[in-house]
Design a protein around this motif. Structure first.
Motif, mmCIF file in Angstrom:
data_model
loop_
_atom_site.group_PDB
_atom_site.id
_atom_site.type_symbol
_atom_site.label_atom_id
_atom_site.label_comp_id
_atom_site.label_asym_id
_atom_site.label_seq_id
_atom_site.Cartn_x
_atom_site.Cartn_y
_atom_site.Cartn_z
ATOM 1 N N SER A 1 0.832 -1.207 0.000
ATOM 2 C CA SER A 1 0.000 0.000 0.000
ATOM 3 C C SER A 1 0.863 1.251 0.000
ATOM 4 N N ARG B 1 -7.506 -6.896 -1.270
ATOM 5 C CA ARG B 1 -8.328 -5.698 -1.407
ATOM 6 C C ARG B 1 -7.473 -4.581 -1.981
ATOM 7 N N HIS B 2 -7.934 -3.962 -3.027
ATOM 8 C CA HIS B 2 -7.150 -2.945 -3.704
ATOM 9 C C HIS B 2 -7.267 -1.609 -2.978
ATOM 10 N N PRO B 3 -6.161 -0.905 -2.735
ATOM 11 C CA PRO B 3 -6.183 0.326 -1.945
ATOM 12 C C PRO B 3 -6.508 1.593 -2.743
ATOM 13 N N LEU B 4 -7.069 1.477 -3.937
ATOM 14 C CA LEU B 4 -7.287 2.661 -4.770
ATOM 15 C C LEU B 4 -8.211 3.674 -4.095
ATOM 16 N N ARG B 5 -9.287 3.222 -3.499
ATOM 17 C CA ARG B 5 -10.215 4.168 -2.858
ATOM 18 C C ARG B 5 -9.506 4.995 -1.788
ATOM 19 N N GLU B 6 -8.732 4.337 -0.942
ATOM 20 C CA GLU B 6 -8.031 5.039 0.129
ATOM 21 C C GLU B 6 -6.914 5.937 -0.409
ATOM 22 N N TRP C 1 -6.877 7.432 -3.431
ATOM 23 C CA TRP C 1 -7.341 8.279 -4.533
ATOM 24 C C TRP C 1 -6.898 9.732 -4.394
ATOM 25 N N SER C 2 -6.837 10.255 -3.183
ATOM 26 C CA SER C 2 -6.451 11.656 -2.987
ATOM 27 C C SER C 2 -5.010 11.927 -3.415
#
Length: 80
Positions: free
Chosen positions: A36, A57-62, A64-65
């Protein structure tokens, strides 16, 4: 700002697509993200993301900023 576009490749620790992505490294800076922390750091300069890993679980959402310059997301999957 890098001289070449940055591509972040998100993958599992056991995966090594280096040989397959070697031609891309002639045109862009390819950064592999197996953790991550590597993923977040890579996104800060990335123009493209190749999401290769679906084993966790892919960390893209977390993260994204941190993806301010991201222009392209390519998922290595059918049906996404």
């Amino acid at each position: 700002m890098p001289d070449r576009p940055v591509i972040v490749v998100a993958l599992a620790e056991s995966q090594d697509p280096t040989r397959e992505l070697e031609p891309a490294s002639e045109l862009a800076e390819v950064r592999f993200a197996r953790t991550s922390e590597e993923f977040v750091a890579g996104l800060e300069a990335a123009e493209a993301l190749l999401a290769w890993d679906f084993g966790r679980r892919h960390p893209l959402r977390e993260a994204w900023s941190h993806a301010g310059g991201l222009r392209w997301i390519q998922m290595a999957s059918a049906g996404v």
